[in-house]
Motif scaffolding. Sequence first.
Motif, short mmCIF file in Angstrom:
data_model
loop_
_atom_site.label_atom_id
_atom_site.label_comp_id
_atom_site.label_asym_id
_atom_site.label_seq_id
_atom_site.Cartn_x
_atom_site.Cartn_y
_atom_site.Cartn_z
N SER A 109 28.57 31.89 -14.21
CA SER A 109 28.87 33.14 -14.90
C SER A 109 27.56 33.80 -15.31
O SER A 109 26.62 33.12 -15.72
N HIS A 110 27.51 35.11 -15.20
CA HIS A 110 26.33 35.85 -15.65
C HIS A 110 26.30 36.02 -17.16
O HIS A 110 25.27 36.36 -17.71
N ASN A 146 37.31 33.72 -12.92
CA ASN A 146 37.80 34.17 -14.23
C ASN A 146 37.82 33.02 -15.21
O ASN A 146 38.04 31.87 -14.80
N PRO A 147 37.61 33.29 -16.52
CA PRO A 147 37.44 34.60 -17.15
C PRO A 147 36.04 35.17 -16.93
O PRO A 147 35.06 34.43 -16.90
N ARG A 203 37.72 39.04 -10.94
CA ARG A 203 37.52 37.91 -10.04
C ARG A 203 38.83 37.56 -9.34
O ARG A 203 39.92 37.79 -9.87
N LEU A 204 38.71 36.94 -8.18
CA LEU A 204 39.87 36.63 -7.36
C LEU A 204 40.67 35.46 -7.90
O LEU A 204 41.90 35.45 -7.84
N ALA A 215 40.51 27.91 -8.55
CA ALA A 215 39.40 27.61 -7.63
C ALA A 215 39.27 26.11 -7.41
O ALA A 215 39.01 25.65 -6.29
N ALA A 216 39.45 25.33 -8.48
CA ALA A 216 39.35 23.87 -8.36
C ALA A 216 40.47 23.31 -7.49
O ALA A 216 40.24 22.45 -6.63
#
Length: 245
Positions: A35-36, A6-7, A12-13, A19-20
Amino acid sequence: MHIHTNPDVKPRLLDDYEAALDAKKSGMKAIVLKSHVESTVGRAYLVRRLTGFPVWGGVTLNLPAGGLNQDAVRTAALMGGKIVWLPTIHHHDIRIEQEPLQDILHHVKEHNLVLATGHLKPPDIFCVLDECRSIGVEKILINHPLTSVVGASLDEQKEMARQAYLEHCWVATMPQHDRLDPLIMVETIKEVGSKHCILATDFGQKHNPSPVLGMQMMINSMLKHGISWREITIMCQDNPEKLLF
């Protein structure tokens, strides 16, 4: 080398910061945010500053980035980006035409970026590899070749590996994704050789484990099925390090 946070437009989890911290706590050396729909370069910069942990980003050349847009690539490079992904979720909508591709590859070479092939099918991947060879782009990553979205055969993967790294993602084995038998991934790695492969998770989806847990699951499965610890180190540490640093 490949996590979604996220974002985002999809649930997203974890966010970038979480995450870092998770990766730092687990003793990882770095993570790459993908990110897409937008560049993750600025996001990665902020999280590096906040956590003191190496977080890197790049840009995916989907429709929000303008497709094969050399300005998006150049901007990402000047802001400290590491990776340019060719179209993923919009690969059906964006034609891989020679002239804009060449412009992008010149920026990739000039700024020492990693070129990733996204969700391109093998015929387009081989066209990209030909252009990379002619321009001199050497840092190339073939994203999740075993997934249905790419669908590269073993022979095609062997040919691709002569010029690029193959990124095998654990998400392909998950129930809500390809349900790929891990043995197929193991057999492919043994055939192609660990020196040509990279292990990643492509995790971050709410319905899957965390990226760190996913990497642990992947490594344990590889070891269980006959991949050596030395090969794990090559695919999780040595090869990504060559691309990123």
